[in-house]
Design an enzyme around this catalytic site. Structure first.
Site, PDB file in Angstrom:
ATOM      1  N   ASP A 117       0.858  -1.101  -0.061  1.00 14.53           N
ATOM      2  CA  ASP A 117       0.093  -0.144   0.015  1.00 14.53           C
ATOM      3  C   ASP A 117       0.823   1.419  -0.105  1.00 14.53           C
ATOM      4  OD1 ASP A 117       0.860  -0.873   2.700  1.00 14.53           O
ATOM      5  OD2 ASP A 117      -0.717   0.247   3.678  1.00 14.53           O
ATOM      6  N   GLU A 152      -0.657  -2.320   5.157  1.00 10.39           N
ATOM      7  CA  GLU A 152       0.596  -1.954   6.313  1.00 10.39           C
ATOM      8  C   GLU A 152       0.415  -0.574   6.929  1.00 10.39           C
ATOM      9  OE1 GLU A 152       3.505  -1.130   8.603  1.00 10.39           O
ATOM     10  OE2 GLU A 152       3.665  -0.198   6.605  1.00 10.39           O
TER      11      GLU A 152
HETATM   12 ZN   LIG Z   1       5.418   3.376   6.128  1.00  6.06          ZN
HETATM   13 ZN   LIG Z   2       6.626   0.790   4.956  1.00  5.52          ZN
END
Ligand SMILES: [Zn+2]
Ligand SMILES: [Zn+2]
Length: 396
Positions: free
Chosen positions: A83, A141
């Site tokens: 992401d 994440e």
């Molecule tokens: Zn990051």
């Molecule tokens: Zn990262």
């Protein structure tokens, strides 16, 4: 890369240009956490083309690719996050983000490209590959929200994964350096919200009100003494309030103030200690100011802790391949990463690969001027291939 080294080196050499091109394409088309649809589609297409067994929509927008080698061996996962961040990119390049307000400013475009290349490299020489490689492409994440649903969807159990590895690119190290560190290497992260409730009134008559802003200010200052006076000097923690929201006008006392912050620590004991004591500080300090306050806390993710044995194994693989001078232990960082959740389930190692300039500090991650020195991509791919080939080999 001990076995028929030259063959694998040729394989990597063939992929060098494609690796950079792929990273640039992901960079040009970044997607925010939980919205990585185009990225996931490309990952799935490439894995299909390489004849991996592909699962999509795993824990949201996650993708998993299974590669069965022709030789017997172990089952080892490689995890990459995919992401981007809500930032507007400053630097102008042909591959600068084409999506306003969204940018790959953490290097996950590189992680994605490396993991795809790694899968394709193994697939191209499947006859030499032992065991089963499980490629985990994890979304979200950056909001620490992608690892948990993928684990709950069974990515480590079906098939049963023995170990899990992965890398994070970093501008803190120059291209060519790989940082491999055992023990805590990234901090835990716990987001919290403090809501202070008072009673609104006229700014000229505070004695007729209960001022939540003054109470919040004192809670904020007071909580810093938790780190300074209650956490042992040998331990480390950070307590940051990054947002305070209250009020409408300078001469009105509002009835409510809200603070948002984060707690970071390496040690679970310190983490628990801060969470518990923060609750006491919040309610008791508020009480001293006649206000009421509550603490809401989201246990986002634990610290990334690399176990000794697997970390030493990665250190050996990388130094055999790139030379001992390419490996450093470096220092832990206070940033967090939900790779920690995978490493809590299975042994493995999360290491860092340099994408910084040859000298001086690179531009920081999560900054709109973040820049990757792309020579680090090939280093990451090479290190990853060495680690995976050795980890997949049976250990009898
Ligand atoms: Zn990051
Ligand atoms: Zn990262």
């Amino acid at each position: 890369m001990s076995k028929s080294q030259s063959g694998w080196a040729e394989e990597l050499g063939r992929r060098a240009d494609d690796l950079v091109a792929m990273r640039r394409d992901f960079h040009r088309h970044p997607e925010l956490s939980h919205q990585e649809r185009r990225t996931a589609e490309i990952i799935a297409e490439r894995l299909h083309a390489a004849k991996l067994e592909v699962r999509t929509g795993v824990g949201g927008t996650g993708v998993v690719g299974l590669l069965h080698g022709d030789r017997p061996g172990r089952t080892v996962a490689w995890r990459a996050d995919i992401d981007a961040l809500p930032l507007t990119e400053i630097l102008a390049a042909p591959f600068t983000s084409a999506t306003p307000g969204v940018m790959h400013a953490c290097g996950h475009d590189g992680h994605t490209a490396i993991a795809i290349s790694l899968a394709e490299s193994l697939a191209a020489r499947r006859a030499e590959v032992p065991g089963t490689a499980v490629f985990i492409f994890q979304p979200a994440e950056e909001v620490l929200g992608g690892a948990r649903p993928m684990i709950e969807a069974g990515v480590l159990d079906n098939p049963r994964v023995d170990e899990v590895y992965g890398l994070h690119l970093t501008t803190l190290h120059p291209v060519g350096m790989v940082q491999v560190r055992s023990g805590p290497t990234m901090a835990s992260a716990d987001a919290f919200t403090v809501e202070v409730r008072g009673a609104g009134g006229h700014g000229a008559m505070p004695h007729l009100s209960i001022d939540p802003i003054t109470a919040a200010a004192n809670i904020l200052l007071g909580m810093q003494s938790l780190v300074a006076r209650e956490v042992a000097a040998q331990d480390t923690a950070v307590l940051t309030v990054g947002q305070i929201v209250s009020g409408t006008k300078g001469n009105i006392i509002p009835d409510r103030a809200v603070m948002h912050g984060t707690i970071r620590a390496y040690d679970q004991r310190v983490r628990d200690q801060l969470v518990e004591r923060l609750g006491v500080f919040v309610s008791q300090i508020a009480k001293a100011y006649r206000a009421e306050a509550t603490l809401q806390l989201a246990y986002s993710c634990p610290a990334v802790v690399n176990p000794e044995a697997e970390t030493a194994f990665v250190g050996r693989c990388v130094s055999d391949d790139l030379g001992a001078e390419a490996v450093s232990e470096g220092r832990p960082v206070m940033a967090s990463d939900d790779m920690s959740l995978f490493l809590r389930e299975r042994p493995g190692c999360y290491f860092r690969v340099g994408i910084g300039p040859a000298s001086g500090l690179g531009r920081p991650h999560h900054a709109p001027e973040f820049e990757m020195h792309e020579g680090g991509l090939a280093v990451g791919l090479r290190a990853g291939l060495g680690v995976m080939l050795a980890a997949l080999e049976s250990r009898d």
